[in-house]
Design a protein around this motif. Structure first.
Motif, PDB file in Angstrom:
ATOM      1  N   ALA A  40       6.008  -7.649  -3.442  1.00 54.88           N
ATOM      2  CA  ALA A  40       5.185  -6.803  -2.863  1.00 54.88           C
ATOM      3  C   ALA A  40       5.292  -4.931  -3.870  1.00 54.88           C
ATOM      4  O   ALA A  40       4.403  -4.354  -4.314  1.00 54.88           O
ATOM      5  CB  ALA A  40       6.076  -5.746  -1.914  1.00 54.88           C
ATOM      6  N   ASP A  44      -1.552  -5.754  -7.327  1.00 52.59           N
ATOM      7  CA  ASP A  44      -1.899  -6.978  -7.145  1.00 52.59           C
ATOM      8  C   ASP A  44      -2.002  -8.161  -7.266  1.00 52.59           C
ATOM      9  O   ASP A  44      -2.875  -8.979  -6.245  1.00 52.59           O
ATOM     10  CB  ASP A  44      -3.807  -7.275  -8.136  1.00 52.59           C
ATOM     11  CG  ASP A  44      -4.233  -5.363  -7.477  1.00 52.59           C
ATOM     12  OD1 ASP A  44      -5.303  -5.044  -8.148  1.00 52.59           O
ATOM     13  OD2 ASP A  44      -4.346  -5.348  -6.199  1.00 52.59           O
ATOM     14  N   ASP A 334       2.129 -19.054  -4.126  1.00 52.04           N
ATOM     15  CA  ASP A 334       1.070 -17.637  -3.995  1.00 52.04           C
ATOM     16  C   ASP A 334      -0.612 -18.535  -3.835  1.00 52.04           C
ATOM     17  O   ASP A 334      -1.480 -18.265  -3.717  1.00 52.04           O
ATOM     18  CB  ASP A 334       0.689 -17.015  -5.448  1.00 52.04           C
ATOM     19  CG  ASP A 334       0.706 -17.322  -6.597  1.00 52.04           C
ATOM     20  OD1 ASP A 334       1.006 -18.794  -6.631  1.00 52.04           O
ATOM     21  OD2 ASP A 334      -0.033 -17.495  -7.507  1.00 52.04           O
ATOM     22  N   GLY A 354      -4.019 -11.999  -3.314  1.00 48.61           N
ATOM     23  CA  GLY A 354      -3.370 -10.373  -2.814  1.00 48.61           C
ATOM     24  C   GLY A 354      -2.232 -10.769  -2.164  1.00 48.61           C
ATOM     25  O   GLY A 354      -1.555 -10.549  -1.753  1.00 48.61           O
ATOM     26  N   LEU A 355      -1.981 -12.289  -1.916  1.00 47.42           N
ATOM     27  CA  LEU A 355      -1.274 -12.685  -0.784  1.00 47.42           C
ATOM     28  C   LEU A 355       0.158 -13.921  -1.279  1.00 47.42           C
ATOM     29  O   LEU A 355      -0.096 -14.464  -2.654  1.00 47.42           O
ATOM     30  CB  LEU A 355      -1.806 -13.617  -0.114  1.00 47.42           C
ATOM     31  CG  LEU A 355      -2.799 -12.358   0.547  1.00 47.42           C
ATOM     32  CD1 LEU A 355      -4.458 -13.884   1.645  1.00 47.42           C
ATOM     33  CD2 LEU A 355      -2.853 -11.069   1.927  1.00 47.42           C
ATOM     34  N   ALA A 373       1.593 -13.625   3.880  1.00 43.52           N
ATOM     35  CA  ALA A 373       1.539 -12.814   3.859  1.00 43.52           C
ATOM     36  C   ALA A 373       1.145 -12.303   3.255  1.00 43.52           C
ATOM     37  O   ALA A 373       1.030 -12.097   1.885  1.00 43.52           O
ATOM     38  CB  ALA A 373       3.159 -12.949   3.414  1.00 43.52           C
ATOM     39  N   THR A 374       1.252 -10.557   3.125  1.00 43.25           N
ATOM     40  CA  THR A 374       0.069  -9.782   2.749  1.00 43.25           C
ATOM     41  C   THR A 374       1.883  -8.842   2.042  1.00 43.25           C
ATOM     42  O   THR A 374       3.208  -9.408   2.390  1.00 43.25           O
ATOM     43  CB  THR A 374      -0.241  -8.183   3.130  1.00 43.25           C
ATOM     44  OG1 THR A 374       0.989  -7.826   4.261  1.00 43.25           O
ATOM     45  CG2 THR A 374      -1.007  -8.795   4.217  1.00 43.25           C
ATOM     46  N   PRO A 375       1.633  -8.441   0.708  1.00 43.19           N
ATOM     47  CA  PRO A 375       2.819  -7.384   0.244  1.00 43.19           C
ATOM     48  C   PRO A 375       3.947  -6.782   1.083  1.00 43.19           C
ATOM     49  O   PRO A 375       5.161  -7.017   0.573  1.00 43.19           O
ATOM     50  CB  PRO A 375       2.035  -6.627  -0.809  1.00 43.19           C
ATOM     51  CG  PRO A 375       0.788  -6.977  -1.300  1.00 43.19           C
ATOM     52  CD  PRO A 375       0.456  -8.054   0.235  1.00 43.19           C
ATOM     53  N   LEU A 380      -1.327 -13.636   8.152  1.00 48.00           N
ATOM     54  CA  LEU A 380      -2.607 -13.690   9.079  1.00 48.00           C
ATOM     55  C   LEU A 380      -2.675 -15.239   8.503  1.00 48.00           C
ATOM     56  O   LEU A 380      -1.585 -15.071   7.817  1.00 48.00           O
ATOM     57  CB  LEU A 380      -2.983 -12.465   7.885  1.00 48.00           C
ATOM     58  CG  LEU A 380      -3.676 -13.250   6.512  1.00 48.00           C
ATOM     59  CD1 LEU A 380      -5.547 -12.109   5.673  1.00 48.00           C
ATOM     60  CD2 LEU A 380      -2.407 -11.909   5.380  1.00 48.00           C
ATOM     61  N   ARG A 393     -10.566 -16.246   8.016  1.00 48.22           N
ATOM     62  CA  ARG A 393      -9.895 -15.176   8.641  1.00 48.22           C
ATOM     63  C   ARG A 393      -9.119 -15.000   9.440  1.00 48.22           C
ATOM     64  O   ARG A 393     -10.120 -15.146  10.318  1.00 48.22           O
ATOM     65  CB  ARG A 393      -9.208 -14.684   7.560  1.00 48.22           C
ATOM     66  CG  ARG A 393      -9.310 -14.849   5.863  1.00 48.22           C
ATOM     67  CD  ARG A 393      -8.816 -13.955   4.839  1.00 48.22           C
ATOM     68  NE  ARG A 393      -8.650 -14.310   3.818  1.00 48.22           N
ATOM     69  CZ  ARG A 393      -8.892 -13.346   2.917  1.00 48.22           C
ATOM     70  NH1 ARG A 393      -7.782 -12.204   2.799  1.00 48.22           N
ATOM     71  NH2 ARG A 393      -8.647 -14.020   1.243  1.00 48.22           N
ATOM     72  N   ALA A 395      -6.847 -12.902  11.102  1.00 49.27           N
ATOM     73  CA  ALA A 395      -6.148 -11.811  10.321  1.00 49.27           C
ATOM     74  C   ALA A 395      -6.307 -10.612  11.428  1.00 49.27           C
ATOM     75  O   ALA A 395      -6.986  -9.708  11.617  1.00 49.27           O
ATOM     76  CB  ALA A 395      -6.522 -10.932   9.167  1.00 49.27           C
ATOM     77  N   THR A 399      -0.909  -5.850  10.629  1.00 46.81           N
ATOM     78  CA  THR A 399      -0.439  -6.779   9.791  1.00 46.81           C
ATOM     79  C   THR A 399       0.836  -6.441   9.904  1.00 46.81           C
ATOM     80  O   THR A 399       1.941  -7.443  10.191  1.00 46.81           O
ATOM     81  CB  THR A 399      -0.866  -7.322   9.051  1.00 46.81           C
ATOM     82  OG1 THR A 399      -0.538  -6.729   7.702  1.00 46.81           O
ATOM     83  CG2 THR A 399      -2.257  -7.811   8.473  1.00 46.81           C
TER      84      THR A 399
END
Length: 435
Positions: A40, A44, A334, A354-355, A373-375, A380, A393, A395, A399
């Protein structure tokens, strides 16, 4: 065991987690939490150029169910059946309507017992669950109808009860369920529980993994420093073929990824031993070997199989491809990579920019659902074609309301998707929907 409808019951534990849970769950969990935090912080994250996505839906987090129990209480599994989601917890089974999260039914174990095992799926609408008391065998086997929680039949297993990973369902035709016990492998009717066949386990051997479909049952049996993969006829129990597995130590973990085609995850504790996904043809000849660790990255393995990522998530078999989560350029998984089951070579890779990637599921339309997952840890879903191209997606705009734990499972259902967090360490919801 009781069956109730209506409000969800409060949690009744069995006295807390034992030392083995801290070894298997707490240590990897803390490591992954730290790695996720570093990811996180990394703006990026390393990445390769992402495939242009298709039209993005604007879904919402439709409903949530709070996590219950202790911080290291890990759920045994979940089923997605049409418009019903069944969550397995230590204190029972809890079924929710996929559309609005309404509690449809609950099944609770006997007093002082917990849910110790759960079949990976259902057959003819019937799933298997096992109960056991702390420190005793996982020996009460119950068939439950997923539509209404009705107990179809119950059996008390003798001897040592179920082995780890010892429940399998044999497909829609024939309605057979298979169990692995220390002394024998048994097949029963899903409708009545009547025994159809059994196969004894030699005195110096132990079952390590079990999987089944309508036609074939696969059993991994270890005998000292040797191990073998045995293919049986699911209907009759007749032996079709046996193949020696490439191991040389007594400490082996395994999981059947697919019965047809035959795909196995195999890992020795010895770091110089075999750690790979293995593919076999219809006669048991090995066709593919995909190492769990190497220059191509660290592959995520199924629950209970030693791997270097610290994460646990089963891969998918899509036609002649093995599709797995991989840690390549990041500190956590990743990307998604497909390998040929005829050659073992990489066919395609998808790395969502970035996920991080947490789980895979086969969508009803044949696409591949990737739980990402986002940072910040929000969930999503990335939808991929079988060629690895991103096709859309799911999303939510916020989130943060859909937080993932380190043991999530993605369930495509009639009205969207449901995520089950099998281990909630930081207040993540136990179950939530994305629609």
């Amino acid at each position: 065991m009781g069956v109730r409808t209506g409000a969800e019951p409060s949690y009744h534990g069995d006295g807390g987690a034992g030392r083995w849970q801290w070894v298997r769950v707490a240590v990897p969990a803390l490591c992954l939490a730290l790695l996720a935090g570093l990811w996180a912080w990394w703006p990026d994250g390393p990445h390769t150029p992402a495939t242009a996505p298709g039209p993005t839906a604007r879904p919402v987090v439709g409903w949530q169910v709070a996590a219950t129990g202790g911080r290291y209480d890990e759920g045994p599994g979940a089923w997605g059946v049409g418009d019903t989601v069944v969550q397995g917890r230590r204190d029972g089974l809890f079924a929710y309507a996929a559309g609005d999260g309404a509690v449809l039914w609950t099944v609770t174990p006997p007093r002082h017992a917990t849910v110790c095992a759960m079949s990976p799926g259902v057959v003819q609408g019937v799933g298997l669950v096992a109960f056991g008391r702390r420190g005793r065998p996982c020996a009460t086997l119950v068939a439950v109808r997923a539509a209404d929680g009705t107990e179809v039949w119950r059996r008390t297993l003798t001897g040592g009860g179920l082995v780890t990973g010892g429940l399998a369902v044999g497909g829609a035709t024939g309605s057979t369920v298979v169990t692995a016990e220390p002394e024998a492998v048994r097949a029963r009717s899903a409708e009545t529980g009547a025994q159809r066949w059994w196969r004894g386990v030699p005195d110096d051997c132990a079952p390590r993994a079990l999987g089944a479909d309508t036609d074939r049952t696969l059993l991994v049996e270890q005998c000292g420093t040797r191990a073998r993969l045995i293919a049986l006829d699911t209907r009759t129990g007749g032996q079709r073929w046996v193949r020696a597995l490439p191991v040389g130590t007594p400490e082996v973990t395994a999981a059947v990824v697919s019965a047809t085609p035959a795909v196995l995850a195999l890992s020795e504790e010895d770091p110089r031993g075999t750690r790979a996904y293995l593919g076999f043809d219809g006669r048991g000849r090995r066709t593919a070997t995909v190492p769990l660790s190497g220059p191509g990255g660290e592959l995520v393995a199924p629950d209970g199989v030693w791997a270097g990522t610290g994460a646990e998530s089963p891969p998918l078999v899509v036609g002649d491809l093995l599709v797995a989560l991989v840690r390549r350029a990041a500190l956590v998984p990743d990307c998604v990579v497909a390998y040929s089951l005829t050659t073992g070579r990489e066919v395609w890779e998808h790395r969502p920019r970035g996920l991080t990637t947490s789980a895979l599921a086969r969508e009803p339309d044949g696409r591949i659902g990737v739980l990402a997952a986002t940072p910040g840890g929000g969930a999503l879903i990335v939808l991929l074609g079988t060629d690895g191209a991103e096709q859309g997606r799911v999303a939510p705009q916020d989130t943060g309301t859909a937080a993932l734990s380190i043991r999530p499972q993605l369930l495509p259902v009639t009205e969207g998707h449901v995520v089950v967090n099998h281990l909630s360490m930081s207040g993540e919801p136990g179950v939530f929907s994305l629609r």
